[in-house]
Write an enzyme that holds these catalytic residues in place. Structure first.
Site, mmCIF file in Angstrom:
data_model
loop_
_atom_site.group_PDB
_atom_site.id
_atom_site.type_symbol
_atom_site.label_atom_id
_atom_site.label_comp_id
_atom_site.label_asym_id
_atom_site.label_seq_id
_atom_site.Cartn_x
_atom_site.Cartn_y
_atom_site.Cartn_z
ATOM 1 N N GLY A 1 0.741 -1.187 -0.051
ATOM 2 C CA GLY A 1 0.038 0.137 0.177
ATOM 3 C C GLY A 1 0.788 1.384 0.144
ATOM 4 N N ASP B 1 4.693 -9.889 6.239
ATOM 5 C CA ASP B 1 4.224 -10.861 5.473
ATOM 6 C C ASP B 1 5.017 -11.624 4.338
ATOM 7 O OD1 ASP B 1 1.930 -10.235 7.079
ATOM 8 O OD2 ASP B 1 1.071 -8.756 5.490
ATOM 9 N N MET C 1 -0.183 -14.377 11.442
ATOM 10 C CA MET C 1 -0.441 -13.297 10.145
ATOM 11 C C MET C 1 -0.135 -13.660 8.966
ATOM 12 S SD MET C 1 -0.207 -9.767 12.184
ATOM 13 C CE MET C 1 -1.502 -8.868 13.212
HETATM 14 O O1 F6P Z 1 0.625 -6.648 6.848
HETATM 15 C C1 F6P Z 1 0.940 -6.790 7.911
HETATM 16 C C2 F6P Z 1 -0.189 -7.331 8.818
HETATM 17 O O2 F6P Z 1 0.640 -7.339 10.056
HETATM 18 C C3 F6P Z 1 -0.847 -8.499 8.432
HETATM 19 O O3 F6P Z 1 -0.044 -9.691 8.520
HETATM 20 C C4 F6P Z 1 -2.077 -8.310 9.027
HETATM 21 O O4 F6P Z 1 -3.164 -8.777 8.451
HETATM 22 C C5 F6P Z 1 -2.398 -6.725 9.304
HETATM 23 O O5 F6P Z 1 -0.955 -6.332 8.985
HETATM 24 C C6 F6P Z 1 -3.078 -6.462 10.596
HETATM 25 O O6 F6P Z 1 -3.144 -5.017 10.395
HETATM 26 P P1 F6P Z 1 -3.650 -4.023 11.712
HETATM 27 O O7 F6P Z 1 -2.412 -3.287 12.028
HETATM 28 O O8 F6P Z 1 -4.558 -3.248 11.189
HETATM 29 O O9 F6P Z 1 -4.138 -4.960 12.821
#
Ligand code: F6P
Length: 380
Positions: free
Chosen positions: A138, A161, A203
């Site tokens: 992003g 990830d 995750m």
């Molecule tokens: O992209 C990194 C990550 O940790 C993902 O593995 C997970 O789905 C997401 O971010 C969670 O993000 P948030 O900070 O919105 O909980």
């Protein structure tokens, strides 16, 4: 170590840089502070000034929110002793994408507006000659748009990830996998003591890298990843087979983006201006496995624990190398590129290419073959 230059986009090699900015966007990852330190020291040693933008782009788009005005001067003193620290001294956010900025009207209706031109003007106003944007898909997509609009930008790939294309690995991933593996080691003894099945949700969004690498290293009996839709009857068979062998416990690792054959990913919520939040698959898998096998089953969600803590040595070094390479790239007149690991070198790849597709686990990769040959089930 040399830096190779592939498909470089040299905007202006003689372009004099006096002041650069750094920002961190999206979910945090261990190693962010190491990148900030390497960028700052490499830039100061070239007699450039460095500022950090608070909370992604909020420090420029909403400076009134910050008592210090949203920009932090980065000095040697400010970046001292931060290489090993988790989080980011600049703050980060996964809200407020400047390309789709949510505006709420008086009736509560939300519309999205593109604030990228305003952002470019803010960079000019603060006499910032270049930006080093540290982020995942992003944040680097935003960085690419800013580069196309004429800002001098170099990206640094970050995400636990490991789903960013055109780099073998992103920093943060090794730390997340190491911690998840340690958790699996710990869960083995309690699972065995209680003759239980432990389902461990990790995750990874729509890619199964963390689940695959931690599950294989941590001797899981089944690994469920988004790339291989699962059939829990097959996982239950694996658990029963182990029970017949006298192993009355099993460990099942589930990636948050995993889905059943013919089914869908488990989504917790979807808000305007944010990526959808995944989660819940671990609990579903645990209750279905308990129903199928009759074995007591518990679910552990590792979640944000995977993003916290000190980066591993591998991630520290990678972060420092990426940070220094990003400044080197700017000094060479590069823009619109991302630094990327292509062992043994760090090379430059166009942001355009790096953000085109998500890097998922190839089904024929060596780690999947290894896991299968060792008898680990993927539920297929
Ligand atoms: O992209 C990194 C990550 O940790 C993902 O593995 C997970 O789905 C997401 O971010 C969670 O993000 P948030 O900070 O919105 O909980």
């Amino acid at each position: 170590m040399t830096t190779a230059h592939k498909s470089p986009k040299k905007v202006n090699p003689s372009h004099a840089i006096h002041r650069i900015a750094i920002n961190t966007g999206g979910g945090d990852a261990p190693g962010l502070n190491a990148v900030i330190r390497a960028v700052t020291l490499s830039a100061l040693n070239r007699d450039w000034e460095v500022v950090g933008i608070r909370d992604g782009y909020a420090g420029l788009l909403a400076p009134e929110q910050f008592p210090d005005g949203g920009l932090i001067p980065l000095t040697r003193e400010r970046v001292r002793g931060i290489t090993h620290m988790g989080g980011t001294i600049l703050g980060t956010t996964n809200r407020g994408n400047p390309l789709q900025f949510p505006i709420v009207d008086e009736r509560g209706h939300v519309t999205e507006v593109d604030r990228s031109d305003e952002l470019i003007r803010a960079f000019r106003l603060h006499q910032i000659d270049a930006l080093i944007a540290i982020g995942g898909d992003g944040s680097l997509t935003i960085a690419n748009v800013l580069a196309q609009k004429g800002l001098c930008v170099v990206g640094v790939p970050k995400t636990i990830d490991n789903d960013l294309d055109k780099t073998v690995i992103t920093f943060g991933f090794d730390t997340a996998v190491s911690f998840a593996t340690e958790c699996l080691d710990r869960l083995h003894s309690t699972a065995e003591a209680h003759h239980r099945v432990m389902v461990v949700e990790v995750m990874g969004r729509y890619a199964g890298w963390i689940a695959l690498n931690a599950g294989t290293s941590g001797s899981a009996d089944a690994i469920l990843i988004p790339e291989i839709p699962y059939d829990l009857n097959l996982v239950a068979e694996k658990i029963e087979q182990r029970a017949r062998w006298g192993r009355n416990f099993s460990i099942v690792v589930v990636a948050e983006g995993a889905m059943p054959k013919g089914g869908a990913t488990s989504v917790v919520s979807k808000e305007i201006g944010r990526a959808e939040r995944l989660g819940g698959v671990g609990e579903k898998v645990a209750s279905e496995l308990q129903a199928l096998t009759g074995h007591e089953t518990r679910c552990v969600v590792l979640g944000h624990l995977l993003r916290g803590g000190s980066p591993t040595t591998f991630d520290r070094l990678l972060s420092l190398r990426f940070g220094a390479a990003a400044v080197r790239a700017l000094a060479e007149g590069q823009s619109g590129i991302m630094v990327a690991l292509d062992p043994p070198i760090v090379r430059y790849v166009p942001l355009e290419q790096a953000t085109r597709r998500m890097k998922t686990v190839p089904l024929d990769c060596d780690t999947i073959l290894t896991a299968r040959e060792m008898g680990i089930s993927f539920g297929d």
